[in-house]
Design a protein around this motif. Structure first.
Motif, PDB file in Angstrom:
ATOM      1  N   LYS A   1       0.724  -1.154  -0.047  1.00  0.00           N
ATOM      2  CA  LYS A   1      -0.299   0.000  -0.748  1.00  0.00           C
ATOM      3  C   LYS A   1       0.792   0.849  -0.026  1.00  0.00           C
ATOM      4  CE  LYS A   1      -3.582   0.155   3.625  1.00  0.00           C
ATOM      5  NZ  LYS A   1      -4.052  -0.756   3.789  1.00  0.00           N
ATOM      6  N   LEU A   2       0.710   2.385  -1.404  1.00  0.00           N
ATOM      7  CA  LEU A   2       1.602   3.348  -1.443  1.00  0.00           C
ATOM      8  C   LEU A   2       0.712   4.787  -1.342  1.00  0.00           C
ATOM      9  CD1 LEU A   2       4.455   1.819  -4.003  1.00  0.00           C
ATOM     10  CD2 LEU A   2       4.741   1.955  -1.787  1.00  0.00           C
ATOM     11  N   GLY A   3       0.855   5.685  -0.718  1.00  0.00           N
ATOM     12  CA  GLY A   3      -0.122   6.635  -0.453  1.00  0.00           C
ATOM     13  C   GLY A   3       1.052   7.429  -0.688  1.00  0.00           C
TER      14      GLY A   3
ATOM     15  N   ALA B   1     -17.506   4.772  16.426  1.00  0.00           N
ATOM     16  CA  ALA B   1     -16.696   3.988  16.056  1.00  0.00           C
ATOM     17  C   ALA B   1     -15.520   3.694  15.561  1.00  0.00           C
ATOM     18  CB  ALA B   1     -17.245   3.652  14.744  1.00  0.00           C
ATOM     19  N   GLY B   2     -14.545   4.927  16.712  1.00  0.00           N
ATOM     20  CA  GLY B   2     -13.371   4.812  16.585  1.00  0.00           C
ATOM     21  C   GLY B   2     -12.573   5.167  14.770  1.00  0.00           C
ATOM     22  N   ASP B   3     -13.809   5.368  14.135  1.00  0.00           N
ATOM     23  CA  ASP B   3     -13.286   6.004  12.155  1.00  0.00           C
ATOM     24  C   ASP B   3     -12.639   6.948  12.154  1.00  0.00           C
ATOM     25  OD1 ASP B   3     -13.069   3.287  11.563  1.00  0.00           O
ATOM     26  OD2 ASP B   3     -15.447   3.164  11.237  1.00  0.00           O
ATOM     27  N   VAL B   4     -12.332   8.111  12.908  1.00  0.00           N
ATOM     28  CA  VAL B   4     -11.920   9.369  12.719  1.00  0.00           C
ATOM     29  C   VAL B   4     -10.745   9.165  12.705  1.00  0.00           C
ATOM     30  CG1 VAL B   4     -11.687  11.225  13.191  1.00  0.00           C
ATOM     31  CG2 VAL B   4     -14.158  10.277  13.217  1.00  0.00           C
ATOM     32  N   ILE B   5     -10.010   9.537  11.395  1.00  0.00           N
ATOM     33  CA  ILE B   5      -8.009   9.464  11.661  1.00  0.00           C
ATOM     34  C   ILE B   5      -7.563  10.755  11.884  1.00  0.00           C
ATOM     35  CG2 ILE B   5      -5.781   9.382  10.440  1.00  0.00           C
ATOM     36  CD1 ILE B   5      -8.071   7.042   8.739  1.00  0.00           C
ATOM     37  N   TYR B   6      -8.946  11.888  11.505  1.00  0.00           N
ATOM     38  CA  TYR B   6      -7.880  12.988  11.425  1.00  0.00           C
ATOM     39  C   TYR B   6      -9.028  14.448  10.926  1.00  0.00           C
ATOM     40  CZ  TYR B   6      -5.728  17.760  11.926  1.00  0.00           C
ATOM     41  OH  TYR B   6      -4.862  18.934  11.639  1.00  0.00           O
ATOM     42  N   THR B   7      -9.154  15.332  12.027  1.00  0.00           N
ATOM     43  CA  THR B   7     -10.443  15.976  11.805  1.00  0.00           C
ATOM     44  C   THR B   7      -9.979  17.934  12.085  1.00  0.00           C
ATOM     45  OG1 THR B   7     -11.174  16.351  13.726  1.00  0.00           O
ATOM     46  CG2 THR B   7     -12.683  14.635  12.039  1.00  0.00           C
ATOM     47  N   ASN B   8      -9.866  18.658  10.952  1.00  0.00           N
ATOM     48  CA  ASN B   8      -9.414  19.734  11.184  1.00  0.00           C
ATOM     49  C   ASN B   8     -10.916  21.248  10.609  1.00  0.00           C
ATOM     50  OD1 ASN B   8      -8.814  19.702   8.127  1.00  0.00           O
ATOM     51  ND2 ASN B   8      -8.410  21.914   8.712  1.00  0.00           N
ATOM     52  N   SER B   9     -11.438  22.041  11.041  1.00  0.00           N
ATOM     53  CA  SER B   9     -11.930  23.244  11.010  1.00  0.00           C
ATOM     54  C   SER B   9     -11.093  24.091  10.122  1.00  0.00           C
ATOM     55  CB  SER B   9     -12.252  23.618  11.832  1.00  0.00           C
ATOM     56  OG  SER B   9     -13.303  22.329  12.245  1.00  0.00           O
ATOM     57  N   ARG B  10     -11.927  25.030   8.606  1.00  0.00           N
ATOM     58  CA  ARG B  10     -11.410  25.685   8.502  1.00  0.00           C
ATOM     59  C   ARG B  10     -12.034  26.390   7.512  1.00  0.00           C
ATOM     60  NH1 ARG B  10      -5.807  25.409   6.356  1.00  0.00           N
ATOM     61  NH2 ARG B  10      -4.973  26.112   8.102  1.00  0.00           N
TER      62      ARG B  10
ATOM     63  N   ARG C   1     -10.691   6.088   8.298  1.00  0.00           N
ATOM     64  CA  ARG C   1     -11.015   5.349   7.560  1.00  0.00           C
ATOM     65  C   ARG C   1     -11.553   4.308   6.853  1.00  0.00           C
ATOM     66  NH1 ARG C   1      -7.226   3.044  10.557  1.00  0.00           N
ATOM     67  NH2 ARG C   1      -7.058   4.070  12.035  1.00  0.00           N
ATOM     68  N   PRO C   2     -12.636   4.549   6.859  1.00  0.00           N
ATOM     69  CA  PRO C   2     -13.888   3.663   5.650  1.00  0.00           C
ATOM     70  C   PRO C   2     -13.614   4.270   4.423  1.00  0.00           C
ATOM     71  CG  PRO C   2     -15.671   3.856   7.726  1.00  0.00           C
ATOM     72  CD  PRO C   2     -14.086   4.972   7.513  1.00  0.00           C
ATOM     73  N   GLY C   3     -12.884   5.578   4.264  1.00  0.00           N
ATOM     74  CA  GLY C   3     -12.921   5.989   2.744  1.00  0.00           C
ATOM     75  C   GLY C   3     -11.492   6.312   3.294  1.00  0.00           C
ATOM     76  N   MET C   4     -10.002   6.061   4.064  1.00  0.00           N
ATOM     77  CA  MET C   4      -8.875   5.520   3.216  1.00  0.00           C
ATOM     78  C   MET C   4      -9.014   3.863   2.675  1.00  0.00           C
ATOM     79  SD  MET C   4      -6.470   6.949   2.751  1.00  0.00           S
ATOM     80  CE  MET C   4      -6.164   8.486   3.834  1.00  0.00           C
ATOM     81  N   ASP C   5      -9.614   3.402   3.508  1.00  0.00           N
ATOM     82  CA  ASP C   5      -9.327   2.155   2.874  1.00  0.00           C
ATOM     83  C   ASP C   5     -10.347   1.746   1.700  1.00  0.00           C
ATOM     84  OD1 ASP C   5      -9.531   0.636   5.268  1.00  0.00           O
ATOM     85  OD2 ASP C   5     -11.057   0.300   5.888  1.00  0.00           O
ATOM     86  N   SER C   6     -11.603   2.601   1.316  1.00  0.00           N
ATOM     87  CA  SER C   6     -11.711   2.734  -0.533  1.00  0.00           C
ATOM     88  C   SER C   6     -11.403   3.401  -1.483  1.00  0.00           C
ATOM     89  CB  SER C   6     -13.685   3.048  -0.445  1.00  0.00           C
ATOM     90  OG  SER C   6     -13.961   3.105   0.176  1.00  0.00           O
TER      91      SER C   6
ATOM     92  N   LEU D   1      -2.092  11.102  10.399  1.00  0.00           N
ATOM     93  CA  LEU D   1      -2.409   9.820   8.950  1.00  0.00           C
ATOM     94  C   LEU D   1      -1.099   8.900   9.098  1.00  0.00           C
ATOM     95  CD1 LEU D   1      -4.102   9.143   6.945  1.00  0.00           C
ATOM     96  CD2 LEU D   1      -3.481  10.316   5.684  1.00  0.00           C
ATOM     97  N   VAL D   2      -0.328   8.922   9.331  1.00  0.00           N
ATOM     98  CA  VAL D   2       1.491   8.343   8.565  1.00  0.00           C
ATOM     99  C   VAL D   2       1.105   7.091  10.290  1.00  0.00           C
ATOM    100  CG1 VAL D   2       3.471   7.546   8.567  1.00  0.00           C
ATOM    101  CG2 VAL D   2       1.724   9.892   7.597  1.00  0.00           C
ATOM    102  N   ASP D   3       0.483   7.768  11.725  1.00  0.00           N
ATOM    103  CA  ASP D   3       0.569   6.648  12.963  1.00  0.00           C
ATOM    104  C   ASP D   3      -0.668   6.293  12.741  1.00  0.00           C
ATOM    105  OD1 ASP D   3       2.825   8.176  13.908  1.00  0.00           O
ATOM    106  OD2 ASP D   3       2.124   9.411  15.320  1.00  0.00           O
ATOM    107  N   ALA D   4      -1.654   6.856  11.967  1.00  0.00           N
ATOM    108  CA  ALA D   4      -2.950   6.222  12.061  1.00  0.00           C
ATOM    109  C   ALA D   4      -3.232   4.660  10.725  1.00  0.00           C
ATOM    110  CB  ALA D   4      -4.262   6.986  12.447  1.00  0.00           C
ATOM    111  N   TYR D   5      -2.328   4.963  10.410  1.00  0.00           N
ATOM    112  CA  TYR D   5      -3.035   4.279   8.901  1.00  0.00           C
ATOM    113  C   TYR D   5      -1.875   3.662   7.922  1.00  0.00           C
ATOM    114  CZ  TYR D   5      -6.321   2.297   5.179  1.00  0.00           C
ATOM    115  OH  TYR D   5      -6.576   1.686   4.024  1.00  0.00           O
ATOM    116  N   ALA D   6      -1.978   2.377   8.486  1.00  0.00           N
ATOM    117  CA  ALA D   6      -0.842   1.582   8.511  1.00  0.00           C
ATOM    118  C   ALA D   6      -0.490   1.379   6.433  1.00  0.00           C
ATOM    119  CB  ALA D   6      -0.718   0.485   8.377  1.00  0.00           C
ATOM    120  N   SER D   7       0.953   2.477   5.963  1.00  0.00           N
ATOM    121  CA  SER D   7       0.600   2.597   4.542  1.00  0.00           C
ATOM    122  C   SER D   7       2.339   3.322   4.363  1.00  0.00           C
ATOM    123  CB  SER D   7       0.086   3.246   4.069  1.00  0.00           C
ATOM    124  OG  SER D   7       0.428   3.482   2.573  1.00  0.00           O
TER     125      SER D   7
END
Length: 190
Positions: free
Chosen positions: A5-7, A62-71, A80-85, A105-111
């Protein structure tokens, strides 16, 4: 590219070329595609999956939020589901303007993430923002300054590639990123 998995993570201020470089990457290889973050709010929908506050609460529960920001009065979510897709579809290109988002993202999603800094001056941000018809250039300049401060606050941040988009054409930027990922893919199969 290998089956690993490369990103790609593109970090930079508004109008630094994230959209343009992503398009050049897609033209280089159709497997590259911008990760569509979940956007809770209003305004531009292109490049986002528009969502609701309730959807965000469900993802959080569900613990599926990796990161949020407001702007710009909106909440942007890497989930996580979006990243899996996105990985099932090819090589995701994630646009970020916060070092904390990169680290989350780097810490929470293995790639194997290629982390790329795209940069341009405030003056170029103003020119590009006006050129694309943005109605919120003033807010984009504030975001440019926030990105600069974020970068300055994290001098230990390591970049796999740094690109000055004032001096480097989008096609060359894409070629360099593609070359970086090809080297990583080769290293995993050697």
């Amino acid at each position: 590219m290998s089956s690993k998995k490369l990103g790609v993570i593109l970090y930079g201020p508004p109008a630094s070329g994230k959209d343009t470089v992503t398009q050049a990457l897609k033209e280089l290889d159709a497997r590259y595609d911008q990760f569509a973050r979940l956007k809770v709010g209003s305004g531009r929908a292109t490049g986002y999956r528009m969502g609701t506050a309730e959807q965000l609460r469900v993802l959080e529960a569900a613990g599926d939020v990796i990161y949020t920001n407001s702007r710009y009065g909106n909440t942007y979510v890497i989930d996580r589901p979006g990243m899996d897709s996105a990985f099932e579809a090819g090589v995701p290109v994630v646009h970020l303007g916060q070092v904390d988002g990169i680290r989350a993202l780097v810490d929470a999603y293995a790639s194997d993430w290629a982390v790329v800094l795209l940069w341009c001056s405030q003056e170029i941000t103003v020119q590009r923002s006006a050129g694309r018809g943005d109605s919120d250039t003033k807010a984009r300049l504030a975001a440019w300054q926030a990105t600069r401060e974020d970068l300055d606050a994290h001098p230990d941040m390591r970049w796999d590639l740094t690109v000055d988009t004032m001096a480097t054409a989008p096609e060359e930027s894409a070629r360099l990123i593609g070359q970086l990922l090809a080297q990583r893919a080769g290293a995993t199969t050697a």
